[in-house]
Design an enzyme around this catalytic site. Structure first.
Site, short mmCIF file in Angstrom:
data_model
loop_
_atom_site.label_atom_id
_atom_site.label_comp_id
_atom_site.label_asym_id
_atom_site.label_seq_id
_atom_site.Cartn_x
_atom_site.Cartn_y
_atom_site.Cartn_z
N ALA A 1 0.86 -1.18 0.00
CA ALA A 1 0.00 0.00 0.00
C ALA A 1 0.89 1.23 0.00
CB ALA A 1 -0.91 -0.02 1.22
N GLY B 1 0.71 -5.14 1.04
CA GLY B 1 -0.51 -5.23 0.24
C GLY B 1 -0.28 -5.86 -1.12
N GLU C 1 -0.49 -9.44 -0.45
CA GLU C 1 -1.91 -9.73 -0.15
C GLU C 1 -2.77 -9.68 -1.40
OE1 GLU C 1 -1.82 -6.68 2.88
OE2 GLU C 1 -2.30 -8.15 4.42
N GLU D 1 5.08 -5.19 7.08
CA GLU D 1 4.34 -4.12 7.77
C GLU D 1 4.87 -3.86 9.17
OE1 GLU D 1 2.96 -6.55 5.97
OE2 GLU D 1 1.25 -5.79 4.82
N1 DAK Z 1 4.59 3.14 -0.86
C1 DAK Z 1 5.00 4.29 -1.46
N2 DAK Z 1 6.15 4.40 -2.16
C2 DAK Z 1 6.93 3.31 -2.28
C3 DAK Z 1 6.58 2.07 -1.68
C4 DAK Z 1 5.35 2.01 -0.96
N3 DAK Z 1 4.87 0.85 -0.38
N4 DAK Z 1 7.55 1.18 -1.95
C5 DAK Z 1 8.47 1.84 -2.71
N5 DAK Z 1 8.10 3.12 -2.90
C6 DAK Z 1 8.80 4.16 -3.64
C7 DAK Z 1 10.04 4.64 -2.87
O1 DAK Z 1 9.68 5.61 -1.92
C8 DAK Z 1 10.87 5.22 -4.01
O2 DAK Z 1 10.36 6.49 -4.33
P1 DAK Z 1 11.36 7.74 -4.70
O3 DAK Z 1 12.27 7.87 -3.53
O4 DAK Z 1 12.08 7.27 -5.94
O5 DAK Z 1 10.44 8.88 -4.92
C9 DAK Z 1 10.58 4.29 -5.17
O6 DAK Z 1 9.34 3.64 -4.85
C10 DAK Z 1 11.64 3.22 -5.35
O7 DAK Z 1 11.82 2.57 -4.10
P2 DAK Z 1 13.27 2.35 -3.43
O8 DAK Z 1 14.20 3.46 -3.79
O9 DAK Z 1 13.05 2.08 -1.99
O10 DAK Z 1 13.75 1.03 -4.21
P3 DAK Z 1 14.72 -0.09 -3.68
O11 DAK Z 1 14.99 -0.97 -4.85
O12 DAK Z 1 15.90 0.49 -2.96
O13 DAK Z 1 13.87 -0.92 -2.58
C11 DAK Z 1 11.89 -2.04 -1.74
C12 DAK Z 1 12.74 -1.65 -2.99
C13 DAK Z 1 10.59 -2.67 -2.28
C14 DAK Z 1 12.64 -3.07 -0.92
C15 DAK Z 1 11.59 -0.78 -0.89
O14 DAK Z 1 11.08 0.22 -1.74
C16 DAK Z 1 10.62 -1.03 0.21
O15 DAK Z 1 10.97 -1.59 1.25
N6 DAK Z 1 9.37 -0.56 0.02
C17 DAK Z 1 8.33 -0.61 1.07
C18 DAK Z 1 7.79 -2.00 1.23
C19 DAK Z 1 6.72 -2.07 2.34
O16 DAK Z 1 7.01 -1.76 3.50
N7 DAK Z 1 5.51 -2.49 1.99
C20 DAK Z 1 4.41 -2.61 2.92
C21 DAK Z 1 3.61 -1.34 2.93
S1 DAK Z 1 2.20 -1.39 4.11
C22 DAK Z 1 -5.52 -3.11 3.61
C23 DAK Z 1 -4.95 -3.30 2.36
C24 DAK Z 1 -3.59 -3.20 2.20
C25 DAK Z 1 -2.75 -2.90 3.26
C26 DAK Z 1 -3.32 -2.73 4.50
C27 DAK Z 1 -4.71 -2.82 4.69
N8 DAK Z 1 -6.93 -3.25 3.78
C28 DAK Z 1 -7.77 -3.83 2.72
C29 DAK Z 1 -7.55 -2.92 5.06
C30 DAK Z 1 -1.33 -2.85 3.02
C31 DAK Z 1 -0.38 -2.25 3.78
C32 DAK Z 1 1.01 -2.22 3.24
O17 DAK Z 1 1.28 -2.73 2.20
#
Ligand code: DAK
Length: 258
Positions: free
Chosen positions: A65, A109, A112, A132
């Protein structure tokens, strides 16, 4: 219909949806999920489509997300509008089969979303995770529920509590993915499987999907009874008659979805 965050097109009888927010690694903003739901609904309503495929980019199926969008929200900001509830439900409620073709990151997400599909075909580059906990939250779209059903409690606990990623090989061995495919063949092989499915009788495809999904909701005895009743109901279909007649006459069946 033009979309901003996805690309939707038809390949034969298959509806292909490509998540298209490459700069953000396909982070699932609300508008993207709305568009995904709209595209799935359009393919559901299209009688020429028998199955769907959701894919991302070679680097990311979806990195979760949109953290940037969520970062300043309060409890009431998400609780009152039931944030991410109704639009995610549209994906789950799809009646035609949906395959996730996953290359690169499928995190939070994104993992998921892939698990909400009926099966996952993974490129050998795929990485699955529920990170998360690192953000101070927990999985909210099925990570704590679908993951243990797919890979068992031990590995689900490991992934959700340590935030470690699982590669495609481990995911296949654990039962999360149906097939691992060389990355450059992922779309071709997934579309071929989806086309095979779409070539069968649509009501039977939907009955099978429904019956398998019931296995997650019902005790075994109830599930077996449900399966038997639906099997019996299939005898009301012209396609059942055609399928068996074609076998006996040693020819290909011509299903009419009736
Ligand atoms: N959100 C927003 N931007 C993101 C992102 C995300 N989840 N993941 C990556 N980006 C963006 C980065 O900020 C970066 O943007 P700029 O700095 O270039 O502007 C760009 O994408 C490239 O990312 P990185 O520079 O970080 O790239 P790397 O290759 O170094 O790393 C990575 C890739 C995937 C390991 C890293 O980006 C990362 O750790 N990303 C976050 C992963 C994460 O924590 N995901 C979980 C998010 S919480 C629900 C439905 C869904 C959800 C909850 C409830 N309901 C139906 C109730 C879901 C919640 C989640 O998913």
């Amino acid at each position: 219909m033009p979309y901003q965050f996805i690309i939707a097109d038809k390949h034969g009888k298959v509806g292909l949806i490509t998540l298209n927010r490459p700069q953000q690694l396909n982070a699932l903003c609300d508008a993207l999920i709305d568009e995904l739901g709209a595209a799935l609904a359009a393919f559901e309503a299209d009688e020429t489509v028998g199955s769907m495929v959701i894919t991302g980019s070679p680097k990311a199926f979806a990195a979760g997300a949109d953290i940037t969008a969520m970062k300043d929200w309060s409890y009431m900001d998400v609780y009152q509008p039931d944030y991410l509830g109704p639009n995610w439900a549209r994906i789950r409620n799809c009646r035609k089969p949906v395959i996730a073709a996953v290359a690169g990151y499928a995190l939070g997400g994104g993992c998921e979303l892939a698990m909400s599909c009926d099966m996952i075909f993974a490129a050998d580059t795929a990485k699955f995770g529920q990170p998360e906990i690192k953000l101070g939250v927990l999985p909210g779209a099925g990570g704590t529920q679908r993951l243990p059903r797919a890979i068992g409690k031990a590995k689900a606990m490991d992934m959700c509590l340590t935030a470690r990623m699982m590669d495609a090989k481990e995911a296949e061995q654990a039962g999360l993915v149906a097939r691992v495919i060389a990355a450059d063949q992922l779309i071709e092989e997934t579309l071929a499987a989806a086309e095979t499915i779409a070539g069968y009788s649509l009501p039977v495809i939907m009955m099978i999907k429904e019956a398998i999904n019931r296995a997650y909701e019902m005790p075994l005895g109830e599930g077996l009874l449900y399966e038997r009743r639906v099997f019996q109901a299939a005898f009301a279909l012209a396609d059942r008659k055609e399928g068996m007649a074609a076998f006996v006459e040693k020819r290909q069946p011509a299903f009419k979805n009736r």
